[in-house]
Design an enzyme around this catalytic site. Structure first.
Site, PDB file in Angstrom:
ATOM      1  N   HIS A   1      -8.207  -4.592 -12.705  1.00  0.00           N
ATOM      2  CA  HIS A   1      -7.403  -3.611 -11.970  1.00  0.00           C
ATOM      3  C   HIS A   1      -6.888  -4.251 -10.688  1.00  0.00           C
ATOM      4  O   HIS A   1      -7.651  -4.500  -9.763  1.00  0.00           O
ATOM      5  CB  HIS A   1      -8.269  -2.381 -11.668  1.00  0.00           C
ATOM      6  CG  HIS A   1      -7.485  -1.196 -11.216  1.00  0.00           C
ATOM      7  ND1 HIS A   1      -6.176  -1.280 -10.794  1.00  0.00           N
ATOM      8  CD2 HIS A   1      -7.835   0.121 -11.101  1.00  0.00           C
ATOM      9  CE1 HIS A   1      -5.758  -0.073 -10.455  1.00  0.00           C
ATOM     10  NE2 HIS A   1      -6.744   0.777 -10.638  1.00  0.00           N
TER      11      HIS A   1
ATOM     12  N   LYS B   1      -4.788  -3.709 -18.013  1.00  0.00           N
ATOM     13  CA  LYS B   1      -6.008  -3.942 -17.231  1.00  0.00           C
ATOM     14  C   LYS B   1      -7.174  -4.432 -18.082  1.00  0.00           C
ATOM     15  O   LYS B   1      -8.156  -4.936 -17.533  1.00  0.00           O
ATOM     16  CB  LYS B   1      -6.400  -2.670 -16.478  1.00  0.00           C
ATOM     17  CG  LYS B   1      -5.386  -2.243 -15.421  1.00  0.00           C
ATOM     18  CD  LYS B   1      -5.833  -0.959 -14.721  1.00  0.00           C
ATOM     19  CE  LYS B   1      -4.800  -0.466 -13.725  1.00  0.00           C
ATOM     20  NZ  LYS B   1      -3.598   0.106 -14.378  1.00  0.00           N
TER      21      LYS B   1
ATOM     22  N   HIS C   1      -2.269   3.659 -17.481  1.00  0.00           N
ATOM     23  CA  HIS C   1      -3.037   3.246 -16.302  1.00  0.00           C
ATOM     24  C   HIS C   1      -4.325   2.579 -16.779  1.00  0.00           C
ATOM     25  O   HIS C   1      -4.720   1.555 -16.240  1.00  0.00           O
ATOM     26  CB  HIS C   1      -3.325   4.456 -15.419  1.00  0.00           C
ATOM     27  CG  HIS C   1      -3.935   4.109 -14.109  1.00  0.00           C
ATOM     28  ND1 HIS C   1      -3.343   3.239 -13.221  1.00  0.00           N
ATOM     29  CD2 HIS C   1      -5.098   4.506 -13.523  1.00  0.00           C
ATOM     30  CE1 HIS C   1      -4.105   3.114 -12.142  1.00  0.00           C
ATOM     31  NE2 HIS C   1      -5.176   3.868 -12.300  1.00  0.00           N
TER      32      HIS C   1
ATOM     33  N   GLU D   1      -6.270  10.586 -18.959  1.00  0.00           N
ATOM     34  CA  GLU D   1      -4.942  10.081 -19.297  1.00  0.00           C
ATOM     35  C   GLU D   1      -4.610  10.351 -20.759  1.00  0.00           C
ATOM     36  O   GLU D   1      -3.467  10.694 -21.094  1.00  0.00           O
ATOM     37  CB  GLU D   1      -4.832   8.590 -18.995  1.00  0.00           C
ATOM     38  CG  GLU D   1      -3.420   8.059 -19.204  1.00  0.00           C
ATOM     39  CD  GLU D   1      -3.213   6.648 -18.688  1.00  0.00           C
ATOM     40  OE1 GLU D   1      -2.044   6.211 -18.622  1.00  0.00           O
ATOM     41  OE2 GLU D   1      -4.211   5.967 -18.359  1.00  0.00           O
TER      42      GLU D   1
ATOM     43  N   PHE E   1      -6.515   6.639  -6.374  1.00  0.00           N
ATOM     44  CA  PHE E   1      -7.435   7.422  -5.571  1.00  0.00           C
ATOM     45  C   PHE E   1      -6.628   8.306  -4.613  1.00  0.00           C
ATOM     46  O   PHE E   1      -5.645   7.863  -4.025  1.00  0.00           O
ATOM     47  CB  PHE E   1      -8.349   6.507  -4.753  1.00  0.00           C
ATOM     48  CG  PHE E   1      -9.505   5.905  -5.520  1.00  0.00           C
ATOM     49  CD1 PHE E   1      -9.672   6.103  -6.870  1.00  0.00           C
ATOM     50  CD2 PHE E   1     -10.444   5.127  -4.849  1.00  0.00           C
ATOM     51  CE1 PHE E   1     -10.737   5.540  -7.566  1.00  0.00           C
ATOM     52  CE2 PHE E   1     -11.514   4.561  -5.521  1.00  0.00           C
ATOM     53  CZ  PHE E   1     -11.663   4.768  -6.884  1.00  0.00           C
TER      54      PHE E   1
ATOM     55  N   CYS F   1      -3.995   2.863  -5.959  1.00  0.00           N
ATOM     56  CA  CYS F   1      -3.608   2.154  -7.172  1.00  0.00           C
ATOM     57  C   CYS F   1      -2.211   2.535  -7.667  1.00  0.00           C
ATOM     58  O   CYS F   1      -1.722   1.949  -8.636  1.00  0.00           O
ATOM     59  CB  CYS F   1      -4.636   2.413  -8.264  1.00  0.00           C
ATOM     60  SG  CYS F   1      -6.325   2.118  -7.708  1.00  0.00           S
TER      61      CYS F   1
END
Length: 414
Positions: free
Chosen positions: A340, A335, A303, A314, A399, A163
């Site tokens: 996403h 998002k 994010h 975060e 990831f 991502c």
């Protein structure tokens, strides 16, 4: 002396708009692009919703023969690339094509082609596999095809970091331009992973929201009742250019990129460090690279995936970096509306950050009805807001523990 790097063109195809302008307008309006999956049957899947592109017509961009020879992922990237190219006025520019580069990332690449060709292998045998199978599947081909389309012969590569892929693409392009290895770089990412195998894999990992009966309410970053992210698809491509090049051709400038920070959690395949320290170090590195103190930042495009661990980590990272100033920042999650976009998310969100700086408007984080007590910042809940923004941070985490932070600033000093 490092070259200054500016954004002179942007293109996007997303679940909330088939152009950059429509995407931006619908984000400001708080419109969700999440709906019940239409592309394939979802019986037996725990999640039956996603943020698919709606009504994108590729025919103005490709003939039928060309379309048959590219994966949907490549199609999205080339359409967004053409939009960015046109937006930057490059068709009318006199360019040294040997000094024009391309960096386009993806997290998964041509998985739709992989699934289809594997089915053909099993049902019809190896002799029926397409000779275009490999180039349609591999992630670097979006950059390769874009080079063929536009004639760019400079640095050309793909970034693959889940991502964070397209944020890494922008960071790499930024460095290439700073070092003087090119005058202009087309950079961003693309993803088209709403496929049976990909969805089944994320379902098995229990990563996705299962709010199937309320698709538009499913992506809920920072909300107490979030239950996972929503898969999205699309592409974002930006034209990055040295300030000298942009000035020489009289280009319109959206914003300037002044810093990039990249780190790794070195912790877990899918979960972030619980204290957010890896993300915090990426933001700190980006601020140091930009020569800014934390108090100079007005806005963070987070994010913000709507995962239980990610949103808290975060938030902790932002508070660690900005201290008490964290509570005066505006922080939002694109998002919440687009879902996403995996490897395309960083580029689309950098576009959003640049537009926010340019226009002084922030899109909302929708579905933030009951804030998680551990997520206690100003996430611009549910309603767009006007706010003058001088400097902003765009965060992307992937990831594998990949963390990228970019710092953008207003173009009024260009």
């Amino acid at each position: 002396m490092k070259n200054r790097v500016v954004i002179t063109g942007m293109g996007a195809v997303t679940p909330v708009g088939n152009t950059m302008a429509d995407t931006w307008a619908n984000l400001l309006a708080g419109k969700s692009g999440v709906r019940t999956i239409t592309r394939f049957p979802t019986e037996g899947m725990s999640t039956t919703i996603a943020a698919e592109l709606d009504g994108l017509d590729p025919e103005p961009y490709f003939d039928k023969k060309t379309l048959r020879r590219m994966d949907r992922n490549q199609m999205y990237s080339l359409i967004a690339a053409q939009m960015a190219y046109d937006d930057a006025g490059l068709g009318q520019a006199s360019l040294d094509l040997d000094r024009c580069g391309i960096v386009i990332g993806s997290g998964i690449g041509g998985i739709e082609t992989l699934e289809e060709q594997h089915r053909i292998l099993l049902e019809r045998g190896p002799g029926r596999i397409s000779p275009f199978f490999v180039p349609m599947m591999i992630i670097d081909m979006s950059a390769g095809l874009a080079a063929m389309r536009f004639g760019f012969r400079g640095p050309n590569l793909a970034t693959v970091s889940a991502c964070a892929s397209s944020a890494h693409a922008l960071a790499d392009a930024f460095r290439i331009l700073q070092r003087g290895e090119a005058d202009l770089v087309m950079a961003g990412g693309s993803e088209s992973a709403i496929t049976p195998l990909s969805m089944a894999g994320f379902c098995a990992a229990k990563s996705l929201s299962t709010r199937n009966d309320q698709p538009q309410k499913a992506s809920r970053p920072f909300d107490r009742d979030r239950d996972g992210f929503v898969m999205g698809e699309g592409s974002g491509i930006l034209i990055l250019e040295t300030l000298e090049s942009a000035r020489a051709r009289g280009a319109r400038v959206y914003a300037e990129i002044i810093g990039a920070g990249m780190t790794c959690d070195a912790y877990h395949m899918t979960a972030p460090l619980p204290d957010g320290s890896g993300a915090a170090k990426a933001m700190q590195a980006a601020l140091k690279d930009a020569g800014l103190q934390p108090g100079s930042i007005d806005y963070v495009n987070s994010h913000g995936t709507a995962t239980g661990l990610g949103d808290v980590a975060e938030t902790k990272a932002i508070k660690s970096v900005f201290g008490s100033h964290a509570y005066t920042l505006a922080v939002n999650s694109t998002k919440s509306m687009t879902g996403h976009l995996l490897g395309a998310s960083g580029a689309v969100e950098a576009i959003v950050t640049a537009k926010s700086i340019q226009e002084g408007r922030l899109h909302p984080t929708i579905n933030l009805d009951t804030p998680d007590p551990e997520c206690d910042l100003d996430y611009v809940p549910n309603v767009a807001r006007e706010r003058a923004i001088r400097c902003a941070v765009s965060n992307s985490f992937g990831f594998g523990g990949h963390n990228v932070s970019l710092v953008l600033t207003a173009a009024d000093t260009v």
